[in-house]
Design an enzyme around this catalytic site. Sequence first.
Site, PDB file in Angstrom:
ATOM      1  N   HIS A  15      -3.485  -8.801-104.890  1.00 19.74           N
ATOM      2  CA  HIS A  15      -3.501  -9.870-103.691  1.00 19.74           C
ATOM      3  C   HIS A  15      -5.104  -9.899-103.086  1.00 19.74           C
ATOM      4  O   HIS A  15      -5.520 -10.880-102.433  1.00 19.74           O
ATOM      5  CB  HIS A  15      -2.633  -9.568-102.617  1.00 19.74           C
TER       6      HIS A  15
ATOM      7  N   PHE B  77     -12.288   0.181-110.634  1.00 21.99           N
ATOM      8  CA  PHE B  77     -11.098  -0.395-111.549  1.00 21.99           C
ATOM      9  C   PHE B  77     -11.686  -1.669-112.320  1.00 21.99           C
ATOM     10  O   PHE B  77     -11.224  -2.070-113.347  1.00 21.99           O
ATOM     11  CB  PHE B  77      -9.733  -0.701-111.185  1.00 21.99           C
TER      12      PHE B  77
ATOM     13  N   ASP C  21      -9.129   5.802-106.942  1.00 22.41           N
ATOM     14  CA  ASP C  21      -9.783   4.854-105.924  1.00 22.41           C
ATOM     15  C   ASP C  21     -11.214   4.937-105.978  1.00 22.41           C
ATOM     16  O   ASP C  21     -11.858   5.868-106.657  1.00 22.41           O
ATOM     17  CB  ASP C  21      -9.193   4.966-104.484  1.00 22.41           C
TER      18      ASP C  21
ATOM     19  N   GLY D 233     -13.542   6.175-109.179  1.00 23.07           N
ATOM     20  CA  GLY D 233     -14.140   5.280-110.018  1.00 23.07           C
ATOM     21  C   GLY D 233     -13.833   3.803-109.610  1.00 23.07           C
ATOM     22  O   GLY D 233     -13.291   3.536-108.543  1.00 23.07           O
TER      23      GLY D 233
HETATM   24  C1  LIG Z   1      -5.726  -3.178 -99.682  1.00 23.36           C
HETATM   25  S1  LIG Z   1      -6.001  -1.542 -99.967  1.00 23.36           S
HETATM   26  C2  LIG Z   1      -4.630  -1.064-100.752  1.00 23.36           C
HETATM   27  C3  LIG Z   1      -4.546   0.241-100.880  1.00 23.36           C
HETATM   28  C4  LIG Z   1      -3.010   0.997-101.195  1.00 23.36           C
HETATM   29  N1  LIG Z   1      -2.897   0.517-102.540  1.00 23.36           N
HETATM   30  C5  LIG Z   1      -1.872   0.624-100.190  1.00 23.36           C
HETATM   31  O1  LIG Z   1      -1.454  -0.327-100.534  1.00 23.36           O
HETATM   32  O2  LIG Z   1      -2.006   1.207 -99.072  1.00 23.36           O
HETATM   33  C6  LIG Z   1      -7.002  -1.896-101.414  1.00 23.36           C
HETATM   34  C7  LIG Z   1      -7.523  -0.526-102.215  1.00 23.36           C
HETATM   35  O3  LIG Z   1      -8.266  -1.079-103.345  1.00 23.36           O
HETATM   36  C8  LIG Z   1      -9.640  -0.322-103.307  1.00 23.36           C
HETATM   37  N2  LIG Z   1     -10.436  -0.685-104.110  1.00 23.36           N
HETATM   38  C9  LIG Z   1     -11.384  -1.912-103.834  1.00 23.36           C
HETATM   39  N3  LIG Z   1     -12.222  -2.220-104.685  1.00 23.36           N
HETATM   40  C10 LIG Z   1     -11.999  -1.024-105.851  1.00 23.36           C
HETATM   41  C11 LIG Z   1     -12.575  -0.863-107.103  1.00 23.36           C
HETATM   42  N4  LIG Z   1     -13.621  -1.491-107.495  1.00 23.36           N
HETATM   43  N5  LIG Z   1     -12.075   0.218-107.624  1.00 23.36           N
HETATM   44  C12 LIG Z   1     -10.882   1.046-107.065  1.00 23.36           C
HETATM   45  N6  LIG Z   1     -10.348   0.844-105.966  1.00 23.36           N
HETATM   46  C13 LIG Z   1     -10.825  -0.244-105.234  1.00 23.36           C
HETATM   47  C14 LIG Z   1      -9.697  -0.010-101.968  1.00 23.36           C
HETATM   48  O4  LIG Z   1     -10.538   1.025-101.735  1.00 23.36           O
HETATM   49  C15 LIG Z   1      -8.348   0.191-101.111  1.00 23.36           C
HETATM   50  O5  LIG Z   1      -7.991   1.333-101.316  1.00 23.36           O
END
Ligand SMILES: C[S@@+](CC[C@H](N)C(=O)[O-])C[C@H]1O[C@@H](n2cnc3c(N)ncnc32)[C@H](O)[C@@H]1O
Length: 349
Positions: free
Chosen positions: A259, A241, A213, A239
């Site tokens: 989503h 994604f 994350d 990092g």
């Molecule tokens: C809706 S949350 C879901 C978190 C976890 N998967 C859950 O279901 O509880 C979206 C996640 O995507 C991460 N995120 C957003 N942009 C990101 C990026 N560019 N690279 C990596 N993670 C990212 C956020 O920090 C967050 O933890």
Amino acid sequence: MVEWIRHYLYRLNQRLTPAPAAVMEMIVATWTSQAITVAAQLGVADALAKGPLPIEELAARVRADADALRRLLRALISKGIFRQRRDGRYELNSLANTLRSDARVSLTSAARFYGSQEQRERWTLLVDSIRTGRSVVPALRGKESFDYFADHPELGELFDQTMTSVSKLTDASVVAGYDFGAFPTIVDVGGGQGPLLAAILAAAPSSRGVLYDLPRVVVNATSPLQQHNVAERVRTVEGSFFDSVPAGGDAYILKNIIHDWPDHKAVQILRKVHAAAGPRATLLLIELVIPEHDRDFPGKWVDLEMLLNLGARERVAAEYRNLLSQAGFHMIRVVHTASPLSVIEARVG
Ligand SMILES: C[S@@+](CC[C@H](N)C(=O)[O-])C[C@H]1O[C@@H](n2cnc3c(N)ncnc32)[C@H](O)[C@@H]1O
């Protein structure tokens, strides 16, 4: 079956009420949710954790006006949250217990985040999103939601805690609904503080995990991993994604990630996973796949939240199939769990 029964009881409840009154109840439902937020902001449930209290003592502990707090509790008790004893003292009941910060599934952060001024302000602008089909956040804050969290660490951390506690609502059903133990190495992409990965590894003792994350998020991942006693089997990697995804996974999990993004960005993320995944890796999207029926379903409301905050969307199974194929994946099946989340299984090729 339970969902179906609840739906018909709800409809019956509506039909026992004149239509304008039924709609009026829905219009003012925000009052209920804000009252719950206030109870969480004040820490009322924590103050009652050691036993019942009279209103004056409770008000002193949470630094509130006694008469106003009594009125707040009267309203919440009418909705089944908190209880007043015959001796007049207030106490917790099962719904109020969820607002304790030390509850196994604590909704304190969720109540504080969804009732926060920032979040409420966005929802007052929903009409703009419905007119334009876009997020209101760039115009309102000058940047995208996740960038705004990076610049407002307190709100960002509250969001991460909210994701962790909301995840705990469904993690057991997801773990029970799919055989994650078949994969020696599981990479959780955008795994937040790691609650689902922790629950999966607790049930799959011979698997190892990689939690991936943003830097500000993985730094706080210790608590869910330690709670499940799996920290020594998890490597945390920070990092974006949009740049890359850790290689070497037998399974790649993306829960509530796709989503968050409009189609073109979602495909970019999936392509990065494709580049990292070996030819035999399995991709698992865990999402609120929108069902065909017209009954209530949490994903239909989260969909509006995604539009408003991120210009993104919840999707039906065919839309996931389409996104996956654009990124070089083949959708195998959709596994429904006892929770509203489904596991979309896909392979390379
Ligand atoms: C809706 S949350 C879901 C978190 C976890 N998967 C859950 O279901 O509880 C979206 C996640 O995507 C991460 N995120 C957003 N942009 C990101 C990026 N560019 N690279 C990596 N993670 C990212 C956020 O920090 C967050 O933890």
